[in-house]
Scaffold this motif. Sequence first.
Motif, PDB file in Angstrom:
ATOM      1  N   PHE A 365     -24.701  50.952 -39.714  1.00 53.25           N
ATOM      2  CA  PHE A 365     -24.877  49.791 -39.770  1.00 53.25           C
ATOM      3  C   PHE A 365     -26.453  49.282 -39.274  1.00 53.25           C
ATOM      4  O   PHE A 365     -26.518  48.054 -39.171  1.00 53.25           O
ATOM      5  N   LYS A 366     -27.044  50.068 -38.800  1.00 51.25           N
ATOM      6  CA  LYS A 366     -28.432  49.875 -38.423  1.00 51.25           C
ATOM      7  C   LYS A 366     -29.165  50.996 -39.179  1.00 51.25           C
ATOM      8  O   LYS A 366     -28.982  52.151 -39.238  1.00 51.25           O
ATOM      9  N   ASP A 367     -30.536  50.478 -39.573  1.00 53.81           N
ATOM     10  CA  ASP A 367     -31.357  51.450 -40.302  1.00 53.81           C
ATOM     11  C   ASP A 367     -32.496  52.147 -39.135  1.00 53.81           C
ATOM     12  O   ASP A 367     -32.066  51.886 -38.029  1.00 53.81           O
ATOM     13  N   VAL A 372     -30.375  45.512 -38.699  1.00 47.58           N
ATOM     14  CA  VAL A 372     -28.615  45.650 -39.380  1.00 47.58           C
ATOM     15  C   VAL A 372     -28.636  45.647 -40.890  1.00 47.58           C
ATOM     16  O   VAL A 372     -29.453  44.976 -41.354  1.00 47.58           O
ATOM     17  N   LEU A 373     -27.665  46.541 -41.294  1.00 54.80           N
ATOM     18  CA  LEU A 373     -27.437  46.750 -42.682  1.00 54.80           C
ATOM     19  C   LEU A 373     -25.909  46.304 -42.837  1.00 54.80           C
ATOM     20  O   LEU A 373     -25.053  46.542 -42.372  1.00 54.80           O
ATOM     21  N   LEU A 374     -26.253  45.240 -43.944  1.00 52.28           N
ATOM     22  CA  LEU A 374     -24.756  44.596 -44.185  1.00 52.28           C
ATOM     23  C   LEU A 374     -24.840  45.039 -45.893  1.00 52.28           C
ATOM     24  O   LEU A 374     -25.779  44.988 -46.540  1.00 52.28           O
ATOM     25  N   MET A 378     -26.392  48.695 -46.685  1.00 51.15           N
ATOM     26  CA  MET A 378     -25.648  49.475 -45.847  1.00 51.15           C
ATOM     27  C   MET A 378     -25.255  50.682 -46.878  1.00 51.15           C
ATOM     28  O   MET A 378     -25.620  51.856 -46.570  1.00 51.15           O
TER      29      MET A 378
ATOM     30  N   VAL B   7     -19.934  41.498 -45.335  1.00 55.28           N
ATOM     31  CA  VAL B   7     -20.428  42.770 -44.846  1.00 55.28           C
ATOM     32  C   VAL B   7     -20.310  44.008 -45.659  1.00 55.28           C
ATOM     33  O   VAL B   7     -20.661  45.069 -45.650  1.00 55.28           O
ATOM     34  N   ASN B  98     -26.052  53.183 -33.767  1.00 47.09           N
ATOM     35  CA  ASN B  98     -26.291  52.817 -35.504  1.00 47.09           C
ATOM     36  C   ASN B  98     -25.072  53.120 -36.151  1.00 47.09           C
ATOM     37  O   ASN B  98     -25.091  52.896 -37.364  1.00 47.09           O
ATOM     38  N   MET B 115     -16.048  47.047 -41.658  1.00 48.57           N
ATOM     39  CA  MET B 115     -16.899  48.253 -42.570  1.00 48.57           C
ATOM     40  C   MET B 115     -16.683  49.638 -42.253  1.00 48.57           C
ATOM     41  O   MET B 115     -16.463  50.638 -43.171  1.00 48.57           O
TER      42      MET B 115
END
Lengths: 539, 157
Positions: A365-367, A372-374, A378, B7, B98, B115
Amino acid sequence: MSAAREIESDICIVGSGITAALMAEKLAAERDVTITVVEAGGHTTPLRERALRRARWQQYGETPWPNDHVDDQNALGTAYGFSPSMNVGGLAMHWGGVTPRFSPEDFRLRTLYGVGDDWPISYEELDPFYQEAEERMGIAGEQGPPEMDPRGQPFPMPALPLSQNLQLLREWAGKAGVTMWGQPSAKNSVPYAGRASCQRCDTCYPICPTGAKYSPDFSFDALVRAGRVRLETETLVRRIHADARTGRITHLSANSTRRPGETVEFRARSYVLAAGFTWTPHLLLLSSDARFPDGVANRSGLVGKYLCGHRNVAAQIQLPLPLFPGVNAQHSLVTKQFMRPGALARYMRHDLRVWESSFGQEPRFKDASGGVLLGDAMLAEWRSRARRGVARVRAYYDVLPARESELRLDPTVRNAWGDPMPRLAFRDAPESVELRGPTEQAIRELFARMARAGDGTIVSSASAAGDIGQEHPGGGCRMGTDGATSVVDRDGRAHDHENLFIAGAPTMVTASCCNGTLTFGALGLMTAARVGRDFPARA
Amino acid sequence: MAVGEAVLPESIGAPARSAAVAAFLAWIGDYRPVSEEMHGYGDAEITYTPADPAPGWNAQLAALDLLSRAKHRTGIAALDLARRRALLTAQLSRLPGNRLPANPITAPHVALALMAHWAATSAAIDLAYEARIGAGNCRVLAEVTRPPLPLAPGDSP
């Protein structure tokens, strides 16, 4: 307390794991005998419930084998490799179904390499019992090059097909000079023994939902249905009683684990302990009395000693190969090239297995910079990492046990009946301590060579921790020809008691450098052949 | 659904996102706390599943809605996608690590749980690898010898 319930039979087997299952099958098929099998735990999850249990495990992490333990019956200390499984099927209910044989060298380490100890049997003598274990379980296997993978007869089933992933990885290993083939497994490649063929559900460990993977409860279900075995569950054997004069075992005393005040006595002509490397020596040590102050079968003082196992070095290697994790994730390549090394300047033996891997390909969920990746971002980032092919490599290497690699009774921790629980401590023999560093370094160099051969990169490397126990453990009642330096003879018969047999894992002298389950079973069958000789053949 | 739209990948389409949210709700609705967990080959300790995270996740959703009203004078469901994502990004950026949790039950935030639950599905894995692997499904053994088929246009979870 009421009088003990008495159960009488020709043969009484303590434990209902994979060794016990194969032995009971053989004895029931070949001999005109009555057999009682005693299990401390209850029945396991029946096949009809396994698809549902698998789904709960996949979705929530719930165990597929609930209540497969007796609450206050657990081991202490460096217990890695030990699981407190007490139910019909034993620890094999947690088994992945991998069934390599040991190599001929394993039985002659002292003679060939000047380390460890020789076994009192040879590979060639065990070969027919390996074959029988493979046929009773149902093993699908690929014959490796005969010089690396000797066997007397073909596998009972054709090999599980190699996935495209494993085909590519085998080609890659070949470039590094490593000859690999498919790992033999107790999984049906074709319908076998009334069970369906594998559907690569990818959950062999911890649970096969279809029954394509052998598990010991299948044997017991059939034996009980046929009236060939009496299976006493929820019954903990707590003492072995021996005649003070002759040394013959007279009976076993046990308690119901459901009704702790209820006692049971088992009387038989022959007794077999098939309760694994922890509970077998534990029971022998618990059974001390005035005549046998150090425990039953322990004139040598070696009950609970020489616990053996192995450790591993593992790595993840990124390769420019189109690999797709999850195609048949639990099947692997294997080689015995390094288990049969020929002459050595310095002793080192190990196996090698290779799998497809999803290492480093987990969704995030983070690069890399913490953003933050959504949504699609993602998924796109996940895809960018999923394109990398990764191989998992792992080598188990030989660890030679010290005498003080031991199980002993710990009086500070007791169960409901006041019995002290076992405390385990694995220790390497001094020669093995010296070999550990160079061995692990040599395996890392092999991995580096394999990475280079495939234009790859090692992205992770790890060694099994040395202080938490060892993998695929055995020992504790090792076999030998001399009653002063071993607990049982080559057939598993206790040197001190003519009608007491110890079967499978505890009798091992060393634990080789590969999974031990098939060897436990083969040793058990060798013992069953000896036990059976005291009874008439079945018409 | 307001969180799901924010999301989950928009490329899978609205029906698939709705289905993923429905599957997530059904999944957490059937959760049983303090069930015996799998004890592995090498583990001597019996452990149990944790407390039901649903009340905490519901509280997070309620707080998200309050935050939306405080910042934007409207509930989160009425916000456009960019603003919804901004609210969630601010919260998720403060979380350590992460990776999506391998077990969604342990997710510290409802958005991560959703997610992670979606990402664990066979369909999501196929999308990530752009191939019909069918991971975790029971499948025909003989087909392993060929590479998995590529995704067809329109393939979605």
